[in-house]
Design a protein around this motif. Structure first.
Motif, mmCIF file in Angstrom:
data_model
loop_
_atom_site.group_PDB
_atom_site.id
_atom_site.type_symbol
_atom_site.label_atom_id
_atom_site.label_comp_id
_atom_site.label_asym_id
_atom_site.label_seq_id
_atom_site.Cartn_x
_atom_site.Cartn_y
_atom_site.Cartn_z
ATOM 1 N N GLU A 135 41.091 49.986 29.298
ATOM 2 C CA GLU A 135 41.678 50.129 30.707
ATOM 3 C C GLU A 135 40.409 51.073 31.599
ATOM 4 O O GLU A 135 40.460 51.119 32.756
ATOM 5 C CB GLU A 135 42.734 50.857 30.628
ATOM 6 C CG GLU A 135 43.933 49.813 30.349
ATOM 7 C CD GLU A 135 45.229 50.218 30.362
ATOM 8 O OE1 GLU A 135 45.497 51.624 30.876
ATOM 9 O OE2 GLU A 135 46.217 49.806 29.910
ATOM 10 N N GLY A 148 50.516 43.874 28.267
ATOM 11 C CA GLY A 148 49.312 44.192 28.982
ATOM 12 C C GLY A 148 49.657 44.981 30.000
ATOM 13 O O GLY A 148 50.691 45.107 30.543
ATOM 14 N N TRP A 162 43.600 48.950 20.331
ATOM 15 C CA TRP A 162 43.945 48.099 21.806
ATOM 16 C C TRP A 162 43.826 46.924 21.308
ATOM 17 O O TRP A 162 43.037 46.438 20.667
ATOM 18 C CB TRP A 162 42.882 48.525 22.867
ATOM 19 C CG TRP A 162 43.150 50.012 23.290
ATOM 20 C CD1 TRP A 162 42.610 51.254 23.029
ATOM 21 C CD2 TRP A 162 43.831 50.335 24.477
ATOM 22 N NE1 TRP A 162 43.159 52.147 23.649
ATOM 23 C CE2 TRP A 162 43.692 51.843 24.668
ATOM 24 C CE3 TRP A 162 44.414 49.680 25.804
ATOM 25 C CZ2 TRP A 162 44.034 52.516 25.864
ATOM 26 C CZ3 TRP A 162 44.756 50.120 26.688
ATOM 27 C CH2 TRP A 162 44.625 51.857 26.635
ATOM 28 N N SER A 163 44.727 46.063 21.918
ATOM 29 C CA SER A 163 44.674 44.624 21.646
ATOM 30 C C SER A 163 43.717 43.905 22.256
ATOM 31 O O SER A 163 43.693 44.204 23.446
ATOM 32 C CB SER A 163 46.330 44.079 22.013
ATOM 33 O OG SER A 163 46.220 42.567 22.081
ATOM 34 N N THR A 166 45.608 41.344 24.960
ATOM 35 C CA THR A 166 46.527 42.092 26.196
ATOM 36 C C THR A 166 45.796 42.981 26.525
ATOM 37 O O THR A 166 46.070 43.583 27.648
ATOM 38 C CB THR A 166 47.790 42.185 25.761
ATOM 39 O OG1 THR A 166 47.862 43.176 24.615
ATOM 40 C CG2 THR A 166 48.512 40.858 25.118
ATOM 41 N N GLN A 167 44.680 43.538 25.945
ATOM 42 C CA GLN A 167 44.160 45.086 26.311
ATOM 43 C C GLN A 167 45.139 46.328 26.442
ATOM 44 O O GLN A 167 45.234 46.775 27.540
ATOM 45 C CB GLN A 167 43.330 44.936 27.517
ATOM 46 C CG GLN A 167 42.077 44.086 27.217
ATOM 47 C CD GLN A 167 40.990 44.086 28.485
ATOM 48 O OE1 GLN A 167 41.229 44.524 29.488
ATOM 49 N NE2 GLN A 167 39.640 43.663 27.997
ATOM 50 N N ALA A 168 46.127 46.242 25.670
ATOM 51 C CA ALA A 168 47.109 47.188 25.669
ATOM 52 C C ALA A 168 47.187 48.037 24.488
ATOM 53 O O ALA A 168 46.733 47.356 23.355
ATOM 54 C CB ALA A 168 48.541 46.492 25.903
#
Length: 466
Positions: A9, A150, A320-321, A324-326
């Motif tokens: 992020e 995400g 971080w995934s 999903t970049q979460a």
């Protein structure tokens, strides 16, 4: 100092000004203005004193936002206060307060606000009170799962809930201010003793949460301009909204009617529209509470992920995934702790377990009836460490001014040192009031907070062995 690792992020900066404002408004406008205005006005001498208190606390929050805007633009990494405290006082202090956010402060707030949603849901659907804990758990589990998908899923959920909340507030304000009747601003029963400290701490709590936007500062586009804009515009919008809502209560219920109301929003709408209005306001409070829970779940998980990146004992939280970049693990652990808190204060077996644990360490059981339910218990338990963290951040502001004299500051709080001094004074008052209110819960608060010290040394030993 080595540059810290960056998250997906931080590299993409996916939040706009509106996203950040939506996050602030969504977190801050939770339940206090719908439920506690009666208690607030019951502890002031006149309606004008009550409205003045809302204006004063909005101004103090604005001053705090000026300080945070400077810190967030100067040190824009995900994590907010954790970063400022680490840079000002070193890794041990940053770790302990980062741990406190996970173990006490933010998870306690998530649990408390989930109960606001749950209590209204039970009322709207006409269910048994025993269903409350399940609605609270459902809110935390559902929103945690949604945010695991995400940042886009999380931010669009927040924008939708905030938009629905704003529409409901406009309807409440318009209905209240347009009501005609014989509501009087006359003071019939003068207060006994100085009640304003309690009123002020409740109003400050109503404004609480704007600082959580600093947790996601690195995800904001053009942060040097947009972070100050979002913080300051968000606080200004909230202050105007709070003032108008309380003016609507006074216009509908009158001063004495408001002071005696335990549900001012519901009572005001019932007076204007009857039972339908009361039901509608319960739905609005549900949406408002969900928006606050989602905002906290979204933003605070980024703080835990940053702590996990820096400290090996919490390395799992920093993952971080890739899809999903979460910060999925951070979200899951945060949700699990909040769910445990919900179960501990909201079920008979949970309360017995807490009491037994306190007796084991030589402390007194929790006076559960003193706090009138799960929401107040979790609020009281998280408030002292929240204000301690706030106050320490205010001190860190001065330390960082001396430590980083030559660093670029894209935004500067005006009238230095007046703004940070006012902010520290507000936090000192908040810490004193919150500690006094939560005195019976202090063993329950101090033990997990102090546990952060040995955890830090274990983490450092792991780091040096690696």
């Amino acid at each position: 100092m080595a540059e810290p690792m960056t998250s997906p992020e931080e590299q993409s900066a996916a939040l706009s000004v509106w996203d950040a404002v939506s996050l602030i408004v969504g977190i801050v406008i939770g339940a206090t203005v719908f439920k506690m205005s009666g208690t607030i006005f019951a502890n002031v001498s006149s309606p004008w004193a009550g409205l003045g208190l809302w204006i004063l606390c909005g101004g103090l929050s604005f001053v705090g936002a000026l300080c945070y805007a400077e810190l967030a633009t100067t040190y824009p990494r995900l994590g907010g206060e954790y970063n400022y405290l680490t840079r000002a006082f070193g890794r041990p202090v940053g770790f302990v307060f980062g741990w406190a956010q996970l173990a006490i402060i933010q998870t306690g707030s998530i649990g408390a606000l989930s109960y606001v949603f749950a209590e209204c849901a039970v009322k709207v659907f006409g269910l048994a009170e025993t269903s409350t804990v399940w609605f609270a758990l459902g809110a935390v589990i559902g929103l945690t799962a949604l945010n695991c998908l995400g940042i886009r899923s999380g931010k669009w959920t927040q924008n939708l809930l905030t938009g629905a909340k704003a529409l409901g507030l406009v309807m409440l304000i318009a209905a209240g201010l347009s009501a005609t009747g014989s509501s009087s601003f006359e003071v019939v029963k003068p207060i006994e003793g100085p009640g304003w400290p309690l009123a002020m701490i409740l109003v400050l709590y109503a404004y609480g949460g704007w600082n959580d936007a600093a947790f996601v500062a690195a995800s904001v586009r053009e942060r040097h301009r947009n972070i100050p804009r979002s913080l300051l515009f968000g606080i200004a919008l909230i202050s105007v909204c709070y003032l108008l809502v309380n003016a609507a209560y006074l216009a509908t219920l009158g001063f004495e009617g408001l002071r005696s109301s335990s549900q001012p929003a519901a009572d005001a709408m019932a007076k204007v529209f009857g039972p339908i209005g009361e039901r509608a306001i319960s739905v609005l409070v549900m949406i408002s509470a969900l928006g606050s829970v989602n905002g906290l779940v979204f933003s605070v998980a980024r703080l835990h992920a940053t702590v996990g990146t820096d400290h090996r004992i919490f390395a799992l939280l920093g993952r971080w995934s890739p899809r999903t970049q979460a910060p999925v693990w951070s979200l899951l652990v945060q949700g699990a702790i909040a769910a445990c808190m919900i179960g501990c204060v909201g079920t008979e077996s949970g309360r017995k377990l807490v009491d037994a644990s306190l007796v084991t360490i030589g402390a007194s059981p929790v006076p559960w009836d003193h706090y009138f339910g799960p929401f107040n218990t979790l609020f009281a338990a998280s408030a002292p460490i929240f204000w301690l963290c706030f106050l320490t951040t205010g001190v860190a502001y001065f330390v960082l001014w001396g430590k980083d004299r030559n660093i670029e500051r894209p935004f500067r709080a005006p009238l230095f040192p007046l703004c940070p001094l006012l902010f520290c004074a507000m936090c000192g008052f908040g810490l004193y009031s919150a500690t006094t209110y939560a005195a019976p819960l202090l063993p329950l608060i101090v033990v997990p907070f102090v546990l952060g010290v040995p955890l830090y040394f274990v983490s450092e030993r792991m780091r040096h062995k690696a």
